[in-house]
Write a protein that holds these residues in place. Sequence first.
Motif, PDB file in Angstrom:
ATOM      1  N   GLU A  41     -20.890   5.007 -19.425  1.00  0.00           N
ATOM      2  CA  GLU A  41     -21.450   6.335 -19.178  1.00  0.00           C
ATOM      3  C   GLU A  41     -22.887   6.253 -18.676  1.00  0.00           C
ATOM      4  N   LEU A  42     -23.690   5.344 -19.230  1.00  0.00           N
ATOM      5  CA  LEU A  42     -25.104   5.272 -18.887  1.00  0.00           C
ATOM      6  C   LEU A  42     -25.414   4.305 -17.746  1.00  0.00           C
ATOM      7  N   THR A  43     -24.563   3.296 -17.557  1.00  0.00           N
ATOM      8  CA  THR A  43     -24.883   2.259 -16.564  1.00  0.00           C
ATOM      9  C   THR A  43     -23.821   2.091 -15.485  1.00  0.00           C
ATOM     10  N   GLY A  44     -22.631   2.661 -15.703  1.00  0.00           N
ATOM     11  CA  GLY A  44     -21.539   2.453 -14.760  1.00  0.00           C
ATOM     12  C   GLY A  44     -20.895   1.093 -14.907  1.00  0.00           C
ATOM     13  N   GLN A  45     -21.245   0.344 -15.954  1.00  0.00           N
ATOM     14  CA  GLN A  45     -20.727  -1.005 -16.154  1.00  0.00           C
ATOM     15  C   GLN A  45     -20.274  -1.191 -17.603  1.00  0.00           C
ATOM     16  N   THR A  46     -19.422  -2.169 -17.806  1.00  0.00           N
ATOM     17  CA  THR A  46     -19.108  -2.582 -19.164  1.00  0.00           C
ATOM     18  C   THR A  46     -20.322  -3.297 -19.742  1.00  0.00           C
ATOM     19  N   PRO A  47     -20.417  -3.391 -21.069  1.00  0.00           N
ATOM     20  CA  PRO A  47     -21.552  -4.127 -21.640  1.00  0.00           C
ATOM     21  C   PRO A  47     -21.661  -5.552 -21.125  1.00  0.00           C
ATOM     22  N   GLY A  48     -20.534  -6.245 -20.989  1.00  0.00           N
ATOM     23  CA  GLY A  48     -20.578  -7.619 -20.497  1.00  0.00           C
ATOM     24  C   GLY A  48     -21.153  -7.714 -19.105  1.00  0.00           C
ATOM     25  N   ALA A  49     -20.694  -6.834 -18.210  1.00  0.00           N
ATOM     26  CA  ALA A  49     -21.205  -6.842 -16.838  1.00  0.00           C
ATOM     27  C   ALA A  49     -22.674  -6.448 -16.803  1.00  0.00           C
ATOM     28  N   PHE A  50     -23.041  -5.476 -17.623  1.00  0.00           N
ATOM     29  CA  PHE A  50     -24.431  -5.024 -17.655  1.00  0.00           C
ATOM     30  C   PHE A  50     -25.378  -6.153 -18.065  1.00  0.00           C
ATOM     31  N   PHE A  51     -25.072  -6.813 -19.169  1.00  0.00           N
ATOM     32  CA  PHE A  51     -26.000  -7.815 -19.686  1.00  0.00           C
ATOM     33  C   PHE A  51     -26.106  -9.040 -18.780  1.00  0.00           C
ATOM     34  N   THR A  52     -25.098  -9.307 -17.986  1.00  0.00           N
ATOM     35  CA  THR A  52     -25.193 -10.437 -17.065  1.00  0.00           C
ATOM     36  C   THR A  52     -25.874 -10.045 -15.753  1.00  0.00           C
ATOM     37  N   SER A  53     -26.050  -8.755 -15.511  1.00  0.00           N
ATOM     38  CA  SER A  53     -26.608  -8.315 -14.229  1.00  0.00           C
ATOM     39  C   SER A  53     -28.094  -7.989 -14.292  1.00  0.00           C
ATOM     40  N   ILE A  54     -28.638  -7.755 -15.497  1.00  0.00           N
ATOM     41  CA  ILE A  54     -30.022  -7.300 -15.589  1.00  0.00           C
ATOM     42  C   ILE A  54     -30.992  -8.475 -15.648  1.00  0.00           C
ATOM     43  N   GLN A  55     -32.217  -8.206 -15.250  1.00  0.00           N
ATOM     44  CA  GLN A  55     -33.287  -9.202 -15.282  1.00  0.00           C
ATOM     45  C   GLN A  55     -34.476  -8.616 -16.029  1.00  0.00           C
ATOM     46  N   LYS A  56     -35.016  -9.358 -16.978  1.00  0.00           N
ATOM     47  CA  LYS A  56     -36.185  -8.889 -17.712  1.00  0.00           C
ATOM     48  C   LYS A  56     -37.423  -9.140 -16.888  1.00  0.00           C
ATOM     49  N   MET A  57     -38.297  -8.123 -16.819  1.00  0.00           N
ATOM     50  CA  MET A  57     -39.535  -8.213 -16.059  1.00  0.00           C
ATOM     51  C   MET A  57     -40.713  -8.219 -17.032  1.00  0.00           C
ATOM     52  N   GLY A  58     -41.550  -9.231 -16.954  1.00  0.00           N
ATOM     53  CA  GLY A  58     -42.710  -9.295 -17.828  1.00  0.00           C
ATOM     54  C   GLY A  58     -42.327  -9.573 -19.263  1.00  0.00           C
ATOM     55  N   GLU A  59     -43.227  -9.199 -20.177  1.00  0.00           N
ATOM     56  CA  GLU A  59     -43.057  -9.531 -21.585  1.00  0.00           C
ATOM     57  C   GLU A  59     -42.621  -8.346 -22.440  1.00  0.00           C
ATOM     58  N   GLU A  60     -42.352  -7.210 -21.814  1.00  0.00           N
ATOM     59  CA  GLU A  60     -41.999  -6.021 -22.575  1.00  0.00           C
ATOM     60  C   GLU A  60     -40.533  -5.657 -22.351  1.00  0.00           C
ATOM     61  N   ASP A  61     -40.163  -4.401 -22.592  1.00  0.00           N
ATOM     62  CA  ASP A  61     -38.751  -4.003 -22.542  1.00  0.00           C
ATOM     63  C   ASP A  61     -38.373  -3.411 -21.188  1.00  0.00           C
ATOM     64  N   ILE A  62     -38.721  -4.121 -20.116  1.00  0.00           N
ATOM     65  CA  ILE A  62     -38.392  -3.688 -18.757  1.00  0.00           C
ATOM     66  C   ILE A  62     -37.226  -4.540 -18.269  1.00  0.00           C
ATOM     67  N   PHE A  63     -36.098  -3.888 -18.005  1.00  0.00           N
ATOM     68  CA  PHE A  63     -34.902  -4.583 -17.536  1.00  0.00           C
ATOM     69  C   PHE A  63     -34.398  -3.877 -16.283  1.00  0.00           C
ATOM     70  N   TRP A  64     -34.383  -4.593 -15.173  1.00  0.00           N
ATOM     71  CA  TRP A  64     -33.924  -4.032 -13.909  1.00  0.00           C
ATOM     72  C   TRP A  64     -32.713  -4.805 -13.407  1.00  0.00           C
ATOM     73  N   LYS A  65     -31.912  -4.122 -12.625  1.00  0.00           N
ATOM     74  CA  LYS A  65     -30.781  -4.758 -11.952  1.00  0.00           C
ATOM     75  C   LYS A  65     -31.081  -4.787 -10.464  1.00  0.00           C
ATOM     76  N   PHE A  66     -31.240  -5.994  -9.925  1.00  0.00           N
ATOM     77  CA  PHE A  66     -31.562  -6.147  -8.510  1.00  0.00           C
ATOM     78  C   PHE A  66     -30.298  -6.242  -7.673  1.00  0.00           C
ATOM     79  N   ASP A  67     -30.361  -5.632  -6.490  1.00  0.00           N
ATOM     80  CA  ASP A  67     -29.250  -5.761  -5.554  1.00  0.00           C
ATOM     81  C   ASP A  67     -29.245  -7.166  -4.964  1.00  0.00           C
ATOM     82  N   GLU A  68     -28.079  -7.667  -4.737  1.00  0.00           N
ATOM     83  CA  GLU A  68     -27.975  -9.019  -4.167  1.00  0.00           C
ATOM     84  C   GLU A  68     -28.236  -9.000  -2.662  1.00  0.00           C
TER      85      GLU A  68
END
Length: 263
Positions: free
Chosen positions: A236-263
């Motif tokens: 509902e929130l990401t358009g992905q299953t939890p497994g797909a979401f967690f493998t697609s995101i990248q943490k930026m910096g040292e805080e709680d910033i998580f982005w998904k970059f297009d390939e």
Amino acid sequence: MERFLTVKPKSELISKYISYYYFHDSDDEGFYRSFVFFPHFKHGFTVYKQGADFRTLYTMNYDRQIPVELKGRFQKLGVAFKPLGMNHFVTNFNSGLYDPETFHFPHWNPEIFPELEEIFQAEGMDQKRDLLDSLFEKRFRLNTGLEILEQALSRIFSTFGTIRADDLASEIGVNRKTLLRHFKKHLGCSIEEYKKVVKFRTSIQAASSNGLKNLTEVSLYSLYYNQSDFTNRFKELTGQTPGAFFTSIQKMGEEDIFWKFDE
């Protein structure tokens, strides 16, 4: 070259209301990246500087992926406000101070531009941080009308977003309609929307920082009803299953910033 750095406020006052600052820039004319960011209970104030021009944005995002494109040379400053943080720097925040479609936030413009220029020109993160602390200290105005919401948010976070709205209102000693009105006025969302994003972010924090070994542990830690509920809420929130979401995101910096970059 692309750079991304995060730093926490040093000011004791400002650190009560702002979680962190981040700086993102590139000096490459041919630079291009596109990404999406996801719902969060923290609100973001963002400044883009390209040449002599500033663009100021504000985001309250509880329910969707938001796409971003970065092209050429740029300098970017981000401010992550804690829950209700911005409410202590402006009055009547949800009264048309920003455009929810374009995120344009002109409230402090153009008076803020000289201060922003000094921040972008400053050398070293400590100096940039101190200038930002000063910028917000000048605009601080204690809002004493948030006690009901502060109590409500404390309970929502302590229960990872699982507390029922009726129980929440009862514990605080107000009726549900009154509590909902406070959420809409000061946070721009419903109680259920806020609870949902707290649980979502609890899951991300659990997966990234708590050493949990698999998605079942993440689901249990975050107090989802079952694996199906866990999966459905993430879709509902990401358009992905939890497994797909967690493998697609990248943490930026040292805080709680998580982005998904297009390939």
